[in-house]
Design a protein around this motif. Structure first.
Motif, PDB file in Angstrom:
ATOM      1  N   GLN A 161       0.824  -1.205   0.000  1.00 45.65           N
ATOM      2  CA  GLN A 161       0.000   0.000   0.000  1.00 45.65           C
ATOM      3  C   GLN A 161       0.859   1.257   0.000  1.00 45.65           C
ATOM      4  O   GLN A 161       0.498   2.263  -0.623  1.00 45.65           O
ATOM      5  CB  GLN A 161      -0.935  -0.011   1.220  1.00 45.65           C
ATOM      6  N   LEU A 162       1.996   1.205   0.689  1.00 46.90           N
ATOM      7  CA  LEU A 162       2.903   2.357   0.685  1.00 46.90           C
ATOM      8  C   LEU A 162       3.449   2.590  -0.720  1.00 46.90           C
ATOM      9  O   LEU A 162       3.504   3.740  -1.196  1.00 46.90           O
ATOM     10  CB  LEU A 162       4.041   2.124   1.680  1.00 46.90           C
ATOM     11  N   LEU A 163       3.848   1.514  -1.389  1.00 50.21           N
ATOM     12  CA  LEU A 163       4.354   1.634  -2.750  1.00 50.21           C
ATOM     13  C   LEU A 163       3.282   2.204  -3.680  1.00 50.21           C
ATOM     14  O   LEU A 163       3.560   3.089  -4.513  1.00 50.21           O
ATOM     15  CB  LEU A 163       4.814   0.261  -3.250  1.00 50.21           C
ATOM     16  N   ALA A 164       2.048   1.724  -3.539  1.00 44.70           N
ATOM     17  CA  ALA A 164       0.953   2.238  -4.377  1.00 44.70           C
ATOM     18  C   ALA A 164       0.726   3.719  -4.123  1.00 44.70           C
ATOM     19  O   ALA A 164       0.470   4.497  -5.060  1.00 44.70           O
ATOM     20  CB  ALA A 164      -0.324   1.434  -4.092  1.00 44.70           C
ATOM     21  N   LEU A 165       0.835   4.132  -2.875  1.00 46.94           N
ATOM     22  CA  LEU A 165       0.658   5.549  -2.535  1.00 46.94           C
ATOM     23  C   LEU A 165       1.716   6.409  -3.215  1.00 46.94           C
ATOM     24  O   LEU A 165       1.411   7.463  -3.790  1.00 46.94           O
ATOM     25  CB  LEU A 165       0.726   5.719  -1.015  1.00 46.94           C
ATOM     26  N   SER A 216      19.596  -4.774   5.427  1.00 46.89           N
ATOM     27  CA  SER A 216      20.015  -6.117   5.019  1.00 46.89           C
ATOM     28  C   SER A 216      18.944  -7.141   5.362  1.00 46.89           C
ATOM     29  O   SER A 216      18.728  -8.099   4.606  1.00 46.89           O
ATOM     30  CB  SER A 216      21.352  -6.478   5.666  1.00 46.89           C
ATOM     31  N   GLN A 217      18.251  -6.953   6.484  1.00 45.18           N
ATOM     32  CA  GLN A 217      17.159  -7.869   6.838  1.00 45.18           C
ATOM     33  C   GLN A 217      15.968  -7.678   5.892  1.00 45.18           C
ATOM     34  O   GLN A 217      15.337  -8.655   5.471  1.00 45.18           O
ATOM     35  CB  GLN A 217      16.724  -7.624   8.286  1.00 45.18           C
ATOM     36  N   ASP A 218      15.658  -6.434   5.558  1.00 48.75           N
ATOM     37  CA  ASP A 218      14.580  -6.172   4.598  1.00 48.75           C
ATOM     38  C   ASP A 218      14.844  -6.866   3.274  1.00 48.75           C
ATOM     39  O   ASP A 218      13.931  -7.413   2.648  1.00 48.75           O
ATOM     40  CB  ASP A 218      14.454  -4.658   4.360  1.00 48.75           C
ATOM     41  N   SER A 219      16.107  -6.828   2.841  1.00 48.21           N
ATOM     42  CA  SER A 219      16.449  -7.376   1.530  1.00 48.21           C
ATOM     43  C   SER A 219      16.240  -8.885   1.476  1.00 48.21           C
ATOM     44  O   SER A 219      16.149  -9.454   0.382  1.00 48.21           O
ATOM     45  CB  SER A 219      17.904  -7.038   1.186  1.00 48.21           C
ATOM     46  N   GLN A 220      16.144  -9.539   2.636  1.00 46.31           N
ATOM     47  CA  GLN A 220      15.964 -10.983   2.682  1.00 46.31           C
ATOM     48  C   GLN A 220      14.492 -11.384   2.709  1.00 46.31           C
ATOM     49  O   GLN A 220      14.176 -12.577   2.724  1.00 46.31           O
ATOM     50  CB  GLN A 220      16.667 -11.555   3.924  1.00 46.31           C
ATOM     51  N   GLY A 238      12.943  -4.201  -2.649  1.00 42.48           N
ATOM     52  CA  GLY A 238      13.671  -3.638  -3.778  1.00 42.48           C
ATOM     53  C   GLY A 238      12.813  -2.650  -4.564  1.00 42.48           C
ATOM     54  O   GLY A 238      13.282  -1.574  -4.950  1.00 42.48           O
ATOM     55  N   ARG A 239      11.553  -3.012  -4.779  1.00 42.41           N
ATOM     56  CA  ARG A 239      10.649  -2.103  -5.498  1.00 42.41           C
ATOM     57  C   ARG A 239      10.417  -0.824  -4.688  1.00 42.41           C
ATOM     58  O   ARG A 239      10.376   0.280  -5.236  1.00 42.41           O
ATOM     59  CB  ARG A 239       9.330  -2.810  -5.763  1.00 42.41           C
ATOM     60  N   LEU A 240      10.262  -1.007  -3.383  1.00 45.99           N
ATOM     61  CA  LEU A 240      10.028   0.156  -2.523  1.00 45.99           C
ATOM     62  C   LEU A 240      11.251   1.067  -2.501  1.00 45.99           C
ATOM     63  O   LEU A 240      11.137   2.293  -2.575  1.00 45.99           O
ATOM     64  CB  LEU A 240       9.702  -0.329  -1.106  1.00 45.99           C
ATOM     65  N   LEU A 241      12.432   0.455  -2.450  1.00 49.84           N
ATOM     66  CA  LEU A 241      13.662   1.246  -2.417  1.00 49.84           C
ATOM     67  C   LEU A 241      13.839   2.038  -3.711  1.00 49.84           C
ATOM     68  O   LEU A 241      14.253   3.206  -3.684  1.00 49.84           O
ATOM     69  CB  LEU A 241      14.857   0.315  -2.197  1.00 49.84           C
ATOM     70  N   GLU A 242      13.524   1.418  -4.829  1.00 50.47           N
ATOM     71  CA  GLU A 242      13.618   2.134  -6.101  1.00 50.47           C
ATOM     72  C   GLU A 242      12.638   3.310  -6.130  1.00 50.47           C
ATOM     73  O   GLU A 242      12.958   4.392  -6.640  1.00 50.47           O
ATOM     74  CB  GLU A 242      13.343   1.175  -7.256  1.00 50.47           C
ATOM     75  N   ALA A 243      11.457   3.096  -5.563  1.00 41.49           N
ATOM     76  CA  ALA A 243      10.484   4.195  -5.492  1.00 41.49           C
ATOM     77  C   ALA A 243      11.013   5.310  -4.596  1.00 41.49           C
ATOM     78  O   ALA A 243      10.890   6.504  -4.917  1.00 41.49           O
ATOM     79  CB  ALA A 243       9.147   3.671  -4.968  1.00 41.49           C
ATOM     80  N   PHE A 244      11.619   4.927  -3.470  1.00 40.87           N
ATOM     81  CA  PHE A 244      12.222   5.932  -2.581  1.00 40.87           C
ATOM     82  C   PHE A 244      13.255   6.759  -3.348  1.00 40.87           C
ATOM     83  O   PHE A 244      13.300   7.977  -3.270  1.00 40.87           O
ATOM     84  CB  PHE A 244      12.911   5.259  -1.396  1.00 40.87           C
ATOM     85  N   SER A 278      20.396   2.201  -5.890  1.00 42.25           N
ATOM     86  CA  SER A 278      18.931   2.238  -5.998  1.00 42.25           C
ATOM     87  C   SER A 278      18.374   3.611  -5.658  1.00 42.25           C
ATOM     88  O   SER A 278      17.224   3.906  -5.970  1.00 42.25           O
ATOM     89  CB  SER A 278      18.303   1.186  -5.065  1.00 42.25           C
ATOM     90  N   VAL A 279      19.172   4.427  -4.999  1.00 41.20           N
ATOM     91  CA  VAL A 279      18.688   5.767  -4.620  1.00 41.20           C
ATOM     92  C   VAL A 279      19.582   6.835  -5.244  1.00 41.20           C
ATOM     93  O   VAL A 279      19.816   7.890  -4.656  1.00 41.20           O
ATOM     94  CB  VAL A 279      18.624   5.929  -3.084  1.00 41.20           C
TER      95      VAL A 279
END
Length: 356
Positions: free
Chosen positions: A156-160, A188-192, A198-204, A346-347
């Motif tokens: 939902q955050l990504l969609a926003l 590093s934990q998120d990436s696992q 990854g999609r969220l980070l690219e959006a960031f 990515s950022v």
């Protein structure tokens, strides 16, 4: 007040002044000081002060020097000082850095009746001890969300962000993984956890991500409207900020919520290892866990159970970061640099540091 007390009070006020890398606080002894316990801590002093004052009541001739420092700086400072570091106890939520210190032979084992009774999940070889949990949350400034409802998951955050990129450009803030030990651990934990991060980070990155090294600093900036969204902030600091800033609202993502543990370590070179061990015993006692809870932290054990049981289990969307050797591979220098480079890539549209 005798001259010694006056000197200690003056020193306390002097050391309480902020420095560039750390803040230091001195709790003078109630009676003429015979020993001084030195604590390096990545947990804010105000959260631990009641517990330390209680410990001093049991040791009236003990002074405490508390060095409040970022998790990455704590790790590097201790190694730079070693083997002459004055630190008796290292407290940090950067679980991977703490475990690496143990793995590299810098920790002193500690066993007592209390620690021998601990659940296996909250200690490592009796050299590293968890004393609180920390849920990892996302925070929003509801006024900056405009007409949009608050998201409840990363999807939902990504969609926003995709729906209204102009509103959220340069309005997202999170830890700088290159300079923050906790930030690197969480990323590093998120990436696992799957592809969503990854999609969220690219959006960031496409929206010019802001970076910082402190949850409290990020919360203050979100409250001032300098950012609309704070990603991966420490839950106890969030809980403390919400009553002060009613414009803030927190989200424990319902896809998964990371949960880390604060860890205590007695260095092999500690000048006062026995006192440090006694403080660990207090932290893990029912009274100590209750004092930590009253300060706004989340106890790792059930304070009133009469037994040493975990206060929370990894269930449903809660993803507990386990205290195991699995934390070590991301600390390999080549692996870490590769991860930081990829993360930064990515950022790339974002500045390396946010502007005030």
């Amino acid at each position: 007040m005798n001259r010694l007390r006056l000197a200690l009070l003056w020193l306390s006020l002097l050391l309480a002044a902020p420095t560039q890398a750390a803040e230091e606080f001195l709790q003078p002894a109630a009676s003429p000081m015979q020993q001084q316990l030195v604590i390096y801590s990545a947990t804010d002093y105000r959260y631990l002060q009641p517990l330390l004052q209680h410990f001093q009541q049991q040791h009236p001739q003990l002074g405490i020097r508390f060095v409040d420092i970022d998790s990455q700086e704590l790790y590097e400072r201790f190694l730079q000082e070693s083997p002459h570091s004055p630190a008796d106890l290292l407290l940090s939520s950067a679980m991977d850095l703490q475990l690496k210190l143990v793995n590299d032979g810098h920790a002193r084992p500690y066993r007592s009746i209390r620690t021998l009774s601990l659940p296996s999940q909250v200690h490592w070889r009796h050299e590293l001890f968890a004393f609180t949990f920390e849920p990892i949350l996302t925070v929003f400034n509801r006024e900056r969300l405009g007409p949009h409802p608050q998201p409840h998951s990363r999807q939902q955050l990504l969609a926003l962000l995709r729906q209204d990129p102009d509103r959220f450009a340069n309005q997202i803030i999170t830890y700088d993984v290159a300079t923050s030990g906790v930030g690197y651990l969480l990323a590093s934990q998120d990436s696992q956890q799957g592809l969503m991060y990854g999609r969220l980070l690219e959006a960031f990155g496409g929206l010019k991500l802001q970076l910082d090294d402190s949850s409290n600093d990020m919360l203050d900036r979100i409250a001032r409207g300098e950012a609309a969204i704070g990603y991966n902030l420490l839950g106890s600091y969030v809980a403390s900020a919400l009553p002060r800033y009613p414009q803030l609202v927190a989200m424990a993502p319902n896809d998964y919520t990371l949960m880390l543990m604060r860890l205590a370590l007695i260095p092999k070179t500690a000048p006062h290892p026995t006192l440090a061990g006694e403080l660990i015993d207090l932290m893990l006692s029912a009274q100590g866990q209750a004092l930590l809870a009253q300060s706004g932290l989340h106890p790792v054990l059930e304070p009133d159970s009469g037994q040493l049981r975990l206060a929370i289990q990894a269930q449903g969307p809660v993803t507990l970061i386990p205290l195991t050797p699995a934390l070590l591979p991301p600390q390999d220098p080549l692996v870490k640099q590769h991860f930081i480079d990829a993360w930064s890539g990515s950022v790339t549209t974002a500045p390396t540091k946010s502007q005030p």
